[in-house]
Motif scaffolding. Sequence first.
Motif, PDB file in Angstrom:
ATOM      1  N   MET A 157       0.089   4.502  10.122  1.00 30.19           N
ATOM      2  CA  MET A 157      -0.436   3.611   9.092  1.00 30.19           C
ATOM      3  C   MET A 157      -1.579   4.312   8.363  1.00 30.19           C
ATOM      4  O   MET A 157      -2.274   5.147   8.934  1.00 30.19           O
ATOM      5  N   HIS A 158      -1.776   3.950   7.102  1.00 24.76           N
ATOM      6  CA  HIS A 158      -2.803   4.557   6.259  1.00 24.76           C
ATOM      7  C   HIS A 158      -3.624   3.456   5.610  1.00 24.76           C
ATOM      8  O   HIS A 158      -3.073   2.467   5.121  1.00 24.76           O
ATOM      9  N   ALA A 159      -4.943   3.655   5.592  1.00 30.48           N
ATOM     10  CA  ALA A 159      -5.817   2.712   4.898  1.00 30.48           C
ATOM     11  C   ALA A 159      -5.642   2.863   3.397  1.00 30.48           C
ATOM     12  O   ALA A 159      -5.657   1.901   2.644  1.00 30.48           O
ATOM     13  N   SER A 160      -5.490   4.104   2.943  1.00 33.27           N
ATOM     14  CA  SER A 160      -5.196   4.411   1.540  1.00 33.27           C
ATOM     15  C   SER A 160      -4.525   5.756   1.497  1.00 33.27           C
ATOM     16  O   SER A 160      -4.588   6.514   2.451  1.00 33.27           O
ATOM     17  N   ALA A 161      -3.878   6.056   0.415  1.00 33.83           N
ATOM     18  CA  ALA A 161      -3.168   7.324   0.285  1.00 33.83           C
ATOM     19  C   ALA A 161      -4.161   8.465   0.132  1.00 33.83           C
ATOM     20  O   ALA A 161      -5.097   8.371  -0.648  1.00 33.83           O
ATOM     21  N   PRO A 162      -3.980   9.581   0.877  1.00 33.94           N
ATOM     22  CA  PRO A 162      -4.843  10.733   0.708  1.00 33.94           C
ATOM     23  C   PRO A 162      -4.751  11.273  -0.724  1.00 33.94           C
ATOM     24  O   PRO A 162      -3.725  11.166  -1.379  1.00 33.94           O
ATOM     25  N   ALA A 163      -5.832  11.856  -1.231  1.00 32.57           N
ATOM     26  CA  ALA A 163      -5.865  12.393  -2.591  1.00 32.57           C
ATOM     27  C   ALA A 163      -4.750  13.401  -2.823  1.00 32.57           C
ATOM     28  O   ALA A 163      -4.143  13.440  -3.883  1.00 32.57           O
ATOM     29  N   ALA A 164      -4.450  14.231  -1.821  1.00 34.07           N
ATOM     30  CA  ALA A 164      -3.385  15.243  -1.970  1.00 34.07           C
ATOM     31  C   ALA A 164      -2.040  14.554  -2.205  1.00 34.07           C
ATOM     32  O   ALA A 164      -1.234  15.017  -3.006  1.00 34.07           O
ATOM     33  N   ALA A 165      -1.795  13.447  -1.539  1.00 30.99           N
ATOM     34  CA  ALA A 165      -0.533  12.726  -1.719  1.00 30.99           C
ATOM     35  C   ALA A 165      -0.487  12.081  -3.107  1.00 30.99           C
ATOM     36  O   ALA A 165       0.544  12.069  -3.752  1.00 30.99           O
ATOM     37  N   ARG A 166      -1.624  11.542  -3.577  1.00 29.95           N
ATOM     38  CA  ARG A 166      -1.639  10.940  -4.904  1.00 29.95           C
ATOM     39  C   ARG A 166      -1.359  11.984  -5.967  1.00 29.95           C
ATOM     40  O   ARG A 166      -0.656  11.738  -6.926  1.00 29.95           O
ATOM     41  N   ALA A 167      -1.900  13.190  -5.784  1.00 26.84           N
ATOM     42  CA  ALA A 167      -1.709  14.252  -6.774  1.00 26.84           C
ATOM     43  C   ALA A 167      -0.306  14.823  -6.734  1.00 26.84           C
ATOM     44  O   ALA A 167       0.195  15.325  -7.728  1.00 26.84           O
ATOM     45  N   ALA A 168       0.361  14.731  -5.585  1.00 27.70           N
ATOM     46  CA  ALA A 168       1.679  15.358  -5.423  1.00 27.70           C
ATOM     47  C   ALA A 168       2.803  14.528  -6.031  1.00 27.70           C
ATOM     48  O   ALA A 168       3.874  15.039  -6.301  1.00 27.70           O
TER      49      ALA A 168
END
Length: 169
Positions: A157-168
Amino acid sequence: MNSDSDLQIAGDILEVPHLLQPEPEHPSTVADFVGLSRRIAADRSRWEHLVRYDATTRWYHRLLAGPGYEVWLLSWLPGQGTGLHDHGPSSGVLTVLDGALTERGAAAGPSGTARRTLAPGAQRVLAPGHIHEIINDSLEPAVTLHVYFPGLTEMPMHASAPAAARAAV
């Protein structure tokens, strides 16, 4: 000029069984898993009688297992969802059988999220580590089919998407 065709020379390959590739017993490629999901989805008699609804949580039932994969049937009442998660090292194929769901995932842009509606018949192929959330924000129940390969062993589970995932995305 020789007018012999390849068929006249070699014969019909379909008439020579030892030259044909055997049909694999189990899927092994992404295309095979997508095909498996489509075949099961099209055969309502195989899964429809198994569907149950649970007011407290998403209902799920393992429909099939083979070497290195699992097929799950899930139901979603209005308001039920997954929370932001990934499937660890597993790839997946999600097929909407009935109802509609909303998928939210990491994406570049001002909001940092992408949103798509998954209507009946929609299919999504998910790579290992793909971070997303599925929710039934409609007023009707939904039913989905999930194929995981290898079989699902974790769902971080993730609290929010990591920045690397948002950029990808």
